[in-house]
Write a protein that holds these residues in place. Structure first.
Motif, PDB file in Angstrom:
ATOM      1  N   ILE A 256       0.802  -1.165  -0.070  1.00 63.49           N
ATOM      2  CA  ILE A 256       0.089  -0.024  -0.033  1.00 63.49           C
ATOM      3  C   ILE A 256       0.812   1.229   0.072  1.00 63.49           C
ATOM      4  O   ILE A 256       0.585   2.044  -0.605  1.00 63.49           O
ATOM      5  CB  ILE A 256      -1.029  -0.163   1.178  1.00 63.49           C
ATOM      6  CG1 ILE A 256      -2.002  -1.105   0.930  1.00 63.49           C
ATOM      7  CG2 ILE A 256      -1.585   1.484   1.444  1.00 63.49           C
ATOM      8  CD1 ILE A 256      -3.022  -0.848  -0.249  1.00 63.49           C
ATOM      9  N   GLU A 257       1.876   1.185   0.952  1.00 68.78           N
ATOM     10  CA  GLU A 257       2.807   2.424   0.815  1.00 68.78           C
ATOM     11  C   GLU A 257       3.474   2.650  -0.530  1.00 68.78           C
ATOM     12  O   GLU A 257       3.583   3.709  -0.967  1.00 68.78           O
ATOM     13  CB  GLU A 257       3.992   2.226   2.069  1.00 68.78           C
ATOM     14  CG  GLU A 257       3.309   2.168   3.269  1.00 68.78           C
ATOM     15  CD  GLU A 257       2.573   3.638   3.516  1.00 68.78           C
ATOM     16  OE1 GLU A 257       3.205   4.543   3.169  1.00 68.78           O
ATOM     17  OE2 GLU A 257       1.549   3.300   4.279  1.00 68.78           O
ATOM     18  N   SER A 258       3.779   1.559  -1.493  1.00 66.83           N
ATOM     19  CA  SER A 258       4.424   1.782  -2.611  1.00 66.83           C
ATOM     20  C   SER A 258       3.338   2.495  -3.629  1.00 66.83           C
ATOM     21  O   SER A 258       3.764   3.310  -4.359  1.00 66.83           O
ATOM     22  CB  SER A 258       4.903   0.293  -2.945  1.00 66.83           C
ATOM     23  OG  SER A 258       5.263   0.387  -4.458  1.00 66.83           O
ATOM     24  N   ILE A 259       2.131   1.714  -3.634  1.00 65.76           N
ATOM     25  CA  ILE A 259       1.115   2.343  -4.420  1.00 65.76           C
ATOM     26  C   ILE A 259       0.997   3.762  -4.305  1.00 65.76           C
ATOM     27  O   ILE A 259       0.866   4.626  -5.043  1.00 65.76           O
ATOM     28  CB  ILE A 259      -0.283   1.550  -4.077  1.00 65.76           C
ATOM     29  CG1 ILE A 259      -0.157   0.169  -4.758  1.00 65.76           C
ATOM     30  CG2 ILE A 259      -1.374   2.178  -4.926  1.00 65.76           C
ATOM     31  CD1 ILE A 259       0.251   0.035  -6.211  1.00 65.76           C
ATOM     32  N   ARG A 260       0.812   4.256  -2.781  1.00 60.80           N
ATOM     33  CA  ARG A 260       0.688   5.534  -2.363  1.00 60.80           C
ATOM     34  C   ARG A 260       1.682   6.505  -2.921  1.00 60.80           C
ATOM     35  O   ARG A 260       1.399   7.493  -3.617  1.00 60.80           O
ATOM     36  CB  ARG A 260       0.528   5.738  -1.022  1.00 60.80           C
ATOM     37  CG  ARG A 260      -0.843   4.944  -0.328  1.00 60.80           C
ATOM     38  CD  ARG A 260      -0.771   5.102   1.212  1.00 60.80           C
ATOM     39  NE  ARG A 260      -2.115   4.645   1.706  1.00 60.80           N
ATOM     40  CZ  ARG A 260      -2.104   4.455   2.941  1.00 60.80           C
ATOM     41  NH1 ARG A 260      -1.168   4.394   3.901  1.00 60.80           N
ATOM     42  NH2 ARG A 260      -3.415   4.052   3.436  1.00 60.80           N
ATOM     43  N   LYS A 261       2.877   5.847  -3.002  1.00 61.10           N
ATOM     44  CA  LYS A 261       3.892   6.653  -3.283  1.00 61.10           C
ATOM     45  C   LYS A 261       3.980   6.930  -5.033  1.00 61.10           C
ATOM     46  O   LYS A 261       4.124   8.207  -5.236  1.00 61.10           O
ATOM     47  CB  LYS A 261       5.425   6.125  -2.979  1.00 61.10           C
ATOM     48  CG  LYS A 261       6.735   6.808  -3.411  1.00 61.10           C
ATOM     49  CD  LYS A 261       7.977   5.922  -3.043  1.00 61.10           C
ATOM     50  CE  LYS A 261       8.115   4.769  -4.331  1.00 61.10           C
ATOM     51  NZ  LYS A 261       9.260   4.081  -4.038  1.00 61.10           N
ATOM     52  N   HIS A 262       3.773   5.949  -5.597  1.00 61.98           N
ATOM     53  CA  HIS A 262       3.712   6.133  -7.106  1.00 61.98           C
ATOM     54  C   HIS A 262       2.444   7.090  -7.369  1.00 61.98           C
ATOM     55  O   HIS A 262       2.553   7.672  -8.409  1.00 61.98           O
ATOM     56  CB  HIS A 262       3.675   4.633  -7.715  1.00 61.98           C
ATOM     57  CG  HIS A 262       5.067   3.927  -7.627  1.00 61.98           C
ATOM     58  ND1 HIS A 262       6.119   4.591  -8.296  1.00 61.98           N
ATOM     59  CD2 HIS A 262       5.252   2.935  -7.008  1.00 61.98           C
ATOM     60  CE1 HIS A 262       7.340   3.727  -7.873  1.00 61.98           C
ATOM     61  NE2 HIS A 262       6.620   2.823  -7.074  1.00 61.98           N
TER      62      HIS A 262
ATOM     63  N   GLU B 247       1.310   9.449  -5.916  1.00 63.84           N
ATOM     64  CA  GLU B 247       1.494  10.752  -5.581  1.00 63.84           C
ATOM     65  C   GLU B 247       2.758  11.417  -6.447  1.00 63.84           C
ATOM     66  O   GLU B 247       2.672  12.365  -7.115  1.00 63.84           O
ATOM     67  CB  GLU B 247       2.219  10.889  -4.055  1.00 63.84           C
ATOM     68  CG  GLU B 247       2.426  12.348  -3.840  1.00 63.84           C
ATOM     69  CD  GLU B 247       2.617  12.615  -2.329  1.00 63.84           C
ATOM     70  OE1 GLU B 247       3.170  13.640  -1.902  1.00 63.84           O
ATOM     71  OE2 GLU B 247       2.601  11.607  -1.566  1.00 63.84           O
ATOM     72  N   GLU B 248       3.940  10.450  -6.770  1.00 63.42           N
ATOM     73  CA  GLU B 248       4.925  10.840  -7.397  1.00 63.42           C
ATOM     74  C   GLU B 248       4.576  11.336  -8.917  1.00 63.42           C
ATOM     75  O   GLU B 248       4.935  12.116  -9.522  1.00 63.42           O
ATOM     76  CB  GLU B 248       6.091  10.034  -7.144  1.00 63.42           C
ATOM     77  CG  GLU B 248       6.675  10.030  -5.787  1.00 63.42           C
ATOM     78  CD  GLU B 248       7.878   9.102  -5.726  1.00 63.42           C
ATOM     79  OE1 GLU B 248       8.167   8.181  -6.716  1.00 63.42           O
ATOM     80  OE2 GLU B 248       8.518   9.165  -4.763  1.00 63.42           O
ATOM     81  N   LYS B 249       3.655  10.483  -9.452  1.00 64.60           N
ATOM     82  CA  LYS B 249       3.417  10.407 -10.888  1.00 64.60           C
ATOM     83  C   LYS B 249       2.218  10.914 -11.162  1.00 64.60           C
ATOM     84  O   LYS B 249       1.526  10.701 -12.416  1.00 64.60           O
ATOM     85  CB  LYS B 249       3.577   8.704 -11.267  1.00 64.60           C
ATOM     86  CG  LYS B 249       4.836   8.212 -11.258  1.00 64.60           C
ATOM     87  CD  LYS B 249       4.983   6.771 -11.601  1.00 64.60           C
ATOM     88  CE  LYS B 249       6.234   6.044 -11.286  1.00 64.60           C
ATOM     89  NZ  LYS B 249       6.822   6.273 -10.001  1.00 64.60           N
TER      90      LYS B 249
END
Length: 207
Positions: free
Chosen positions: A25-31, A33-35
């Motif tokens: 989930i943290e990975s999905i949230r990061k991508h 936001e970043e992308k």
């Protein structure tokens, strides 16, 4: 098989492979936001021999914990024109314009009819707040073909099933704000007679 081999060449599509060792989930949230991701598309598995699992753990976590519009496509879904879209709501929550924009874009692009569906366990009248929220939706979707439908059934998921079958609904859209109501419709596991969860795409809107 690589994605590029599974899909024909299309200049509108670009595929990237991402590797991330963070928590899911943290990975999905990061991508997201970043992308600046506008839409997540995920598939769900169909029935198993023991129990029909509607939404897998990863998909369930994304649509409840990641604030990004998500299109859930069941394994048994078939591509059809989006003639009618069901929008279940209990009118208890106010939906802002920004939240509804993805749904509006779909209505405009496909010239779909929106069926706003209210389900109650017994007959009753909307309170003042519910009536105001209903009036807002009526005004917001004024330029689109839309209508309101009221059903009474002790089981919300059964009412949705009857509505989907009677109308030939192509997609269900819902705001993941009222979590209890949302879970009744999408995460119900007693699905012997419930097929919409394994056949109909589900658009999850977030604020």
């Amino acid at each position: 098989m690589r994605i590029s081999e599974a899909f024909p060449n299309n200049k509108n599509h670009t595929f990237y492979t991402l590797t991330d060792y963070n928590f899911f989930i943290e990975s999905i949230r990061k991508h997201v936001e970043e992308k600046k991701i506008d839409l997540i598309i995920m598939s769900t598995k169909g029935a198993s021999s023991i129990q029909r699992h509607i939404v897998g753990t990863n998909t369930g976590d994304i649509i409840t914990k990641v604030h990004c519009t998500t299109l859930v496509v069941p394994e048994n879904a078939k591509f059809t024109s989006l003639e009618e879209i069901a929008f279940p709501t209990d009118f208890l929550q106010f939906y802002g314009v920004k939240t509804l924009i993805p749904l509006t874009d779909i209505l405009e692009r496909h010239e779909s009819a929106l069926k706003i569906l209210h389900i109650s366990k017994k007959e009753f009248q909307l309170n003042n707040d519910q009536q105001k929220n209903k009036e807002f939706l009526d005004d917001y979707f004024n330029s689109h073909h839309h209508s309101f439908h009221f059903l009474t059934n002790k089981r919300v998921e059964s009412a949705v099933q009857c509505f989907v079958e009677s109308r030939g609904i192509s997609m269900i859209a819902m705001v993941a704000k009222n979590l209890n109501y949302f879970q009744q419709i999408l995460f119900h596991t007693r699905v012997e007679e419930i097929s919409y969860q394994t056949e109909i795409p589900f658009l999850v809107l977030h604020e």
